[in-house]
Design an enzyme around this catalytic site. Structure first.
Site, PDB file in Angstrom:
ATOM      1  N   LEU A 284       0.813  -1.204   0.000  1.00  0.00           N
ATOM      2  CA  LEU A 284       0.000   0.000   0.000  1.00  0.00           C
ATOM      3  C   LEU A 284       0.853   1.262   0.000  1.00  0.00           C
ATOM      4  CD1 LEU A 284      -3.186  -0.597   2.152  1.00  0.00           C
ATOM      5  CD2 LEU A 284      -2.933  -0.404  -0.310  1.00  0.00           C
ATOM      6  N   SER A 285       2.140   1.110  -0.011  1.00  0.00           N
ATOM      7  CA  SER A 285       3.046   2.256  -0.056  1.00  0.00           C
ATOM      8  C   SER A 285       3.636   2.389  -1.452  1.00  0.00           C
ATOM      9  CB  SER A 285       4.183   2.059   0.963  1.00  0.00           C
ATOM     10  OG  SER A 285       5.223   2.984   0.724  1.00  0.00           O
ATOM     11  N   PRO A 286       3.250   3.428  -2.203  1.00  0.00           N
ATOM     12  CA  PRO A 286       3.832   3.596  -3.535  1.00  0.00           C
ATOM     13  C   PRO A 286       5.337   3.867  -3.450  1.00  0.00           C
ATOM     14  CG  PRO A 286       2.536   5.524  -2.946  1.00  0.00           C
ATOM     15  CD  PRO A 286       2.295   4.494  -1.876  1.00  0.00           C
TER      16      PRO A 286
ATOM     17  N   SER B 125       7.309   2.503  -1.262  1.00  0.00           N
ATOM     18  CA  SER B 125       7.909   1.177  -1.098  1.00  0.00           C
ATOM     19  C   SER B 125       8.104   0.528  -2.458  1.00  0.00           C
ATOM     20  CB  SER B 125       7.016   0.268  -0.241  1.00  0.00           C
ATOM     21  OG  SER B 125       7.059   0.610   1.116  1.00  0.00           O
TER      22      SER B 125
END
Length: 183
Positions: free
Chosen positions: A15-17, A19
């Protein structure tokens, strides 16, 4: 005396772009820099307390436990679904679709999906998240470099030039020539 192995741990949540950026860059550079890249699916909610990716991250934890060679491809497909195609990654069918598109058999994917509520998977995800917190994580991605007996924690996907410097390697941008040939 042989040099100590150079290991990078990447703690990430799909859910972390940011990341995703760090993930793609480190996957491209792992062979160029000759490092052992350890992918660590981490629940950002355990760090930031609110993300909604619990099922996806438990699924990736199950993949890592039973089919670690598939972890890179399945992680990438989940990112593609949520950030590139605006598709769901929280429902079982969407997780199965991502796993299958990444090359996992339907049987394998269903078997892993059935395990996301098991204590083994839950505990592993919690342990990995706790480990990231112990390194000082306050968000994701976090890259932990183990070099010459020292540990260096870098937060964010915009720290790759600093990581290259720590490794004594050359930073050639997010798509190095060797990776560009494969794209």
């Amino acid at each position: 005396m042989a040099p100590l192995p150079r290991t990078l741990e990447l703690f990430y949540d799909v859910l972390s772009p940011y990341s995703w950026l760090g993930f793609e860059i480190l996957c491209r550079y792992q062979n160029i820099w000759n490092v052992s890249l350890q992918l660590r699916p981490t629940l950002i909610a355990g760090i930031m307390k609110d993300s909604g990716s619990l099922s996806a991250m438990r699924f990736l934890t199950a993949v890592n436990l039973e089919h670690p060679k598939m972890l890179e491809k399945v992680s990438r497909e989940l990112w593609m679904r949520v950030w590139s195609r605006d598709e769901d990654i929280t429902e079982p069918q969407s997780i199965l679709a991502a796993a299958e598109k990444a090359g996992m058999s339907t049987e394998q994917a269903r078997g892993l999906l059935e395990k996301i509520a098991t204590p083994q998977v839950k505990n592993q995800l919690k342990e990995t998240t706790d480990k990231a917190c112990k390194y000082g994580a306050f968000g994701l991605p976090v890259t932990v470099a183990h070099l010459d007996g020292q540990t260096h924690m870098l937060f964010g996907s915009d720290r790759m030039e600093l990581l290259a410097h720590l490794l004594g390697e050359k930073w050639m941008g997010p798509v190095p020539p060797a990776a560009a040939a494969r794209l």
